[in-house]
Design a protein around this motif. Sequence first.
Motif, short mmCIF file in Angstrom:
data_model
loop_
_atom_site.label_atom_id
_atom_site.label_comp_id
_atom_site.label_asym_id
_atom_site.label_seq_id
_atom_site.Cartn_x
_atom_site.Cartn_y
_atom_site.Cartn_z
N MET A 29 0.84 -1.21 0.00
CA MET A 29 0.00 0.00 0.00
C MET A 29 0.87 1.25 0.00
SD MET A 29 -3.35 -0.90 2.40
CE MET A 29 -2.47 -0.51 3.87
N LYS A 30 1.91 1.25 0.82
CA LYS A 30 2.83 2.39 0.90
C LYS A 30 3.53 2.62 -0.43
CE LYS A 30 7.00 3.89 3.23
NZ LYS A 30 8.25 3.26 3.54
N ALA A 31 3.94 1.57 -1.10
CA ALA A 31 4.61 1.71 -2.39
C ALA A 31 3.70 2.35 -3.42
CB ALA A 31 5.10 0.35 -2.88
N ASN A 32 2.42 2.00 -3.39
CA ASN A 32 1.46 2.54 -4.35
C ASN A 32 1.00 3.95 -4.01
OD1 ASN A 32 0.58 0.54 -6.56
ND2 ASN A 32 0.89 -0.71 -4.72
N ASN A 33 0.89 4.27 -2.73
CA ASN A 33 0.50 5.61 -2.30
C ASN A 33 1.09 5.87 -0.92
OD1 ASN A 33 -0.61 8.09 -1.75
ND2 ASN A 33 -2.67 7.31 -1.40
N ALA A 34 2.22 6.54 -0.90
CA ALA A 34 2.94 6.74 0.35
C ALA A 34 2.41 7.88 1.20
CB ALA A 34 4.42 6.98 0.04
N LEU A 35 1.49 8.68 0.69
CA LEU A 35 1.04 9.86 1.43
C LEU A 35 0.54 9.55 2.85
CD1 LEU A 35 -0.59 11.97 -1.42
CD2 LEU A 35 1.70 12.17 -0.44
#
Length: 154
Positions: A29-35
Amino acid sequence: MIYVTHALPVNEPGEPTLSREQVWDGLVMKANNALPFVPAMTSCEVTARLSDTVFDRDIEFRGQSFTERISLFAQERVVFTRIAGPVLGTIANEIEQDAEGLHLRFSFALVVTDVVPGSAQEQEYADGMTADYLKAVAATLSAMRRVAAETAGV
């Protein structure tokens, strides 16, 4: 070159216990959207899917723009290779396990362009990156624990 590595325990007393699979899902999840995971990041957009395990994203981190190539190594690590921007190199998030349990390790090996290696300016950048990544790893673990608690109905 700046090189830093640090590991934090995944499971802390009083917090939801996370499995390797839950940590892995959080890293993806972080790799795809780290915000939601990286407080110093203000923009994150996947720009190209090269395969099921490799993709590119554009980010803004600490006010600077970068392109990163993300490589997923299932259940083990995510590698972020900076391919464009003022700071190039690699960042890795790794799931480790030993007798004491699961750990989440971050490592980075970066070169700051237009900065003299070994200079005070490079050290200042390294210190800021280290602080930002410690916050990012802590925020990542916190988000993973929140998801685990919601899934368990806590």
